[in-house]
Scaffold this motif. Structure first.
Motif: not given
Length: 918
Positions: A336, A340-343, A345-346, A369, A373, A376, A378, A381
């Motif tokens: 974070e 790198n949001s996607s990493q 979250v992973e 998480i 979201y 962003n 979303k 989610n």
């Protein structure tokens, strides 16, 4: 010494024991008594009390688990479960201390110092003491501490306050005041806590070194409990400086690092975590210090690659298997920081999957998480993960209330978005050509049947596998472990389940979330979700049944209209949630505009216009704001919205009207209490002319109804209450009126049989109005009259009817007696006797039917004379009988009110002298 002398001395000593003991009572204060009671107090009582106290404290400390997901506590007290576990030890401590005080306290003045005139200063101070047993003050202090650990802070405060005031020993005073302050802090009595702390601070130089650490830690806790982290730091640094215990010093240093994090000084926090590591603490403390340090690397301007490599190395270390969730969480925080949001979250998902029993850690991973979201936008989610965070985190976790509120906002948003998507989906399917729709449903049913077949085959295969004879591997052996004996496999399976489904209680329908989280990916899932979340009260069908797919389709005009109405309301709610709760004006405007574009004549247009006016005005878009203002003024000129746009003082003037209404209502209520009913009715009529606010108008109408209940008959009273409920269905007084109506219905027979029902005002219950006219007391306009309900005809067929209370009367027995009566007196008539429920309170028994009025009247008159044949041993207040034409009987069943017909029956059907059970 000769044997003869010994024999003579022993009886002498035995004889002296009572004398010696009598000299050691607490009523006397001599060197002998003080020596005896001090010796007994210390070695026989206080020692055992301290042993029990220390045993309980050690047991508590060994059981306590630190939660590294939040700021560590300065003190570990306050855990109710652990406090309950050590209650036996603390109770024994309290019992021993009480015994010491009760049996060995010496308050009598020293006999050797009775001549006060010859005493020096020290002797006078000693003489003026209130207690001469030097261990009583220790007993009070220890007893107060025992009550503290039992979480009995009120009792502990009194004992500790007494110890600090009554005894001159400075150590006892200081320690008692420190513990007294801790009691005040636990009770959130920060004012008194501060007074004691400031007093102690002035005496800090004279305080024993052993107490200073505790004093400074208490002062730190005082500030932390009030979220004054910056003020807490200097005191905590002093506590660390004076701490002798290594474990205590390490924990305080860890807390100091956390406080620096709280006040946004990451560099200082980083240094303090390194200090913790350098102090060589236990592994768990060191591990968490490294994790905390890792998440601060960027803010503290440290190298990120080195920190990441260190964490990845920790992942591979077997002894960290129980801490994998925390390591992945730290890696997520680093990702974070690097945007790198996607990493991130992973990593957080891996943290959740590897969590075993740390609920707060799992909750923080869900929360992280959700925050990503949410940032962003979303929101669907985000809602799902916020929901899991709320479910997982403890309710006392810092910020939990705000998190819960935020989750509720998102849940309402998602519910409304799902409503739009569901109704659109249902409408699309409903508008299909019937043949095409049937083909789609047939495909869904076929797919479902295939899935069920595959599930049955898989279940059969598992069953066959279980039935195959095999040698089970020893659970403790390595290699070739059968799944259900492999702890590793079970753990992996549990982690995979939780990764996919989250936490679920062990119960039926565990797949269903506590909140609506519908997936509208296909039509079948839409239907299934609607049934699962209870959005329909229709019958539940199998998913291989065509009705499952068609029961909620809007196939009729009225159903389609209701579907569109649901969409309109959902769009309005979506806009309001974006506007008021999520602070997203752009999305709010989109929702309101979509509502008006899809439904130009929707019933929420005024609300959407006004909301868009406010949104554009707040954004500084004057032209757009004026556009919607003009629409409101032209299309809705009489609305409150228009009035406030034209007159900014409108609501202030409206408030002035409310104040006047409140004043008049209070005066009218007082008049009602004084039974000045004429003036009450006058005020109520005036209120209807003066005020427009439905809240106050409903209250005046309720008072008017109550006044009618006092001055007229029950029928008028009930009709006015029903009118109130109809006019103001959502008012608070309408709920009260409904309660009165329920009571009237429940006690209807009782009221009738007490002759409560009259066709004129009850004597003594009305007062003349100031004008002296009784006719002005009540207005009967709009009330339903008996004549409008029932008609009289002598030619119609009739029934004989009994209304009875089934709670007080055996209905079966009453029917039996009535049938016997018919057999005795009307054997040739073959009358039919039946019973049914009349309403939730009464049953109705009918004898039918009689050809005309005269036949029914003769039957009634005979039963009236032979009443005891049917109603013997039955309370006359619990039933009522009469005869009634079939036409009127149907009206009675429809209206469910006995009183109107009884009044009609009195007036039209029978002479008063013949009325039954009066």
């Amino acid at each position: 010494m000769s044997k003869r002398i010994k024999i003579r001395i022993i009886p002498l000593l035995i004889g002296l024991f009572p004398f010696l003991f009598s000299q050691c009572g607490t009523e006397r204060n001599t060197p002998v008594t003080r020596f005896y009671h001090n010796l007994t107090s210390y070695y026989n009582i206080l020692f055992n009390a301290r042993e029990s106290y220390n045993e309980g404290l050690n047991r508590y400390t060994e059981s306590y688990q630190y939660d590294f997901t939040r700021t560590l506590p300065l003190f570990i007290n306050g855990n109710k479960k652990l406090s309950d576990n050590i209650q036996p030890q603390m109770e024994r401590t309290i019992e021993k201390c009480s015994k010491l005080i009760r049996l060995h306290s010496i308050s009598a003045k020293p006999e050797s110092l009775e001549d006060k005139r010859s005493l020096n200063k020290e002797e006078k101070e000693y003489y003026n003491k209130s207690e001469f047993n030097k261990y009583v003050d220790d007993a009070y202090l220890l007893m107060g501490k025992a009550y503290f650990w039992e979480m009995e802070y009120g009792t502990a405060s009194k004992l500790l306050d007494h110890a600090s005031r009554e005894f001159k020993d400075e150590h006892i005073q200081h320690e008692s005041e420190i513990w007294l302050t801790r009691c005040y802090i636990e009770q959130e009595n920060f004012r008194d806590a501060e007074k004691v702390l400031k007093s102690l601070e002035r005496e800090e130089k004279t305080m024993e070194e052993t107490l200073r650490t505790n004093f400074f830690a208490t002062y730190t806790d005082f500030h932390i409990r009030q979220d004054q982290h910056e003020k807490a730091i200097p005191y905590l640094e002093k506590a660390i400086e004076h701490a002798d215990d290594k474990e205590e010093k390490v924990r305080y240093t860890f807390i100091l690092a956390q406080l620096y994090e709280e006040i946004d000084q990451p560099d200082q926090a980083f240094r303090q975590y390194e200090t913790v590591i350098d102090l060589n603490p236990d592994y768990k403390m060191e591990f968490n210090a490294k994790l905390k340090r890792a998440t601060l690397y960027k803010a503290a301007n440290r190298g990120g690659d080195k920190v990441r490599r260190e964490l990845e190395k920790m992942l591979r270390d077997d002894k960290n298997e129980a801490y994998l969730d925390q390591i992945y969480y730290a890696l997520g925080k680093i990702a974070e920081e690097e945007n790198n949001s996607s990493q991130a979250v992973e990593h957080y998902k891996k943290s959740i999957a590897n969590n075993t029993n740390n609920q707060n850690q799992k909750g923080l991973s869900y929360l992280s998480i959700a925050d990503i979201y949410f940032q962003n936008k979303k929101y669907s989610n985000a809602q799902a993960y916020y929901d899991s965070a709320v479910t997982t985190l403890q309710s006392g976790y810092p910020g939990y209330t705000d998190l819960y509120v935020k989750t509720q906002h998102l849940t309402r948003l998602v519910d409304n978005l799902n409503t739009i998507e569901l109704q659109d989906s249902l409408q699309r399917v409903a508008q299909m050509d019937p043949t095409e729709r049937d083909r789609l449903i047939s495909q869904l049913i076929a797919k479902r049947r295939e899935e069920e077949r595959q599930n049955r085959d898989a279940a059969q295969a598992r069953s066959n596998y279980r039935n195959i004879p095999r040698n089970r591997t020893n659970p403790g052996s390595s290699g070739g472990e059968w799944y259900f004996y492999s702890s590793t496999a079970i753990k992996r399976g549990k982690a995979e389940f939780q990764r996919r489904w989250g936490d679920r209680d062990l119960k039926d329908n565990w797949r269903l979330s506590s909140r609506s989280q519908a997936d509208f990916g296909n039509f079948a899932e839409n239907e299934s979700q609607q049934q699962a979340t209870g959005q329909t009260t229709q019958q539940q069908y199998s998913r291989t049944n065509k009705q499952f797919y068609t029961q909620n389709l809007p196939l009729s005009d009225s159903a389609m209209e209701a579907s569109h109405k649901s969409i309109q309301e959902a769009y309005l709610n979506v806009g309001k949630i974006y506007m008021n709760d999520l602070n997203n004006p752009g999305k709010a405007i989109d929702a309101f505009q979509t509502l008006n574009e899809r439904y130009p004549d929707n019933s929420f247009k005024l609300a959407s216009y006004y909301n868009m006016y406010k949104l554009y005005k707040d954004q500084g878009s004057t032209s757009q704001a004026e556009r919607y203002k003009n629409r409101i003024l032209s299309e809705f000129p009489e609305s409150n919205h228009a009035k406030v746009l034209e007159n900014p003082d409108y609501f202030r003037e409206l408030e002035s009207q409310k104040n006047k209404a409140e004043k008049l209502y209070s005066e009218t209520l007082e008049l009602y209490r004084k039974r000045q009913y004429g003036q009450v009715m006058s005020n109520c009529r005036n209120a209807k002319k003066q005020f427009e606010d439905s809240t106050y108008l409903s209250r005046f109408e309720y008072l008017e109804a109550l006044t009618i209940g006092q001055t007229r008959d029950i029928v008028s009273f009930r009709n006015r209450l029903q009118s109130l409920i109809k006019n103001y269905p959502n008012a608070e007084v309408s709920r009260q009126a409904d309660g009165i109506l329920s009571y009237l219905k429940k006690t209807e027979l009782e009221q009738i049989n007490k002759k409560f029902v009259q066709n004129k005002p009850v004597a003594g219950n009305q007062e003349k109005s100031p004008s002296g006219s009784e006719s002005q007391i009540v207005s009967t306009a709009g009330e339903e009259t008996v004549d409008s309900l029932y008609t009289f005809s002598k030619q119609d067929p009739y029934y004989f009817v009994i209304i009875a209370n089934p709670e007080k009367i055996d209905i079966g027995r009453l029917k039996f007696e009535l049938i016997n009566f018919n057999l005795d007196y009307f054997l040739q008539k073959d009358y039919n006797t039946a019973s049914q429920e009349f309403n939730e309170f009464y049953n109705i028994i009918t004898v039918k039917k009689f050809n005309d009025y005269q036949t029914a009247k003769e039957y009634y008159e005979l039963l009236n004379k032979r009443e005891n044949r049917v109603f013997s041993e039955i309370d006359s207040n619990e039933y009522r009988y009469f005869f009634i034409s079939v036409k009127n009987y149907l009206t009675l069943l429809d209206k469910k009110s006995i009183i109107e017909y009884i009044n009609f029956f009195k007036d039209k059907a029978v002479e008063p002298a013949l009325l039954g059970n009066e």
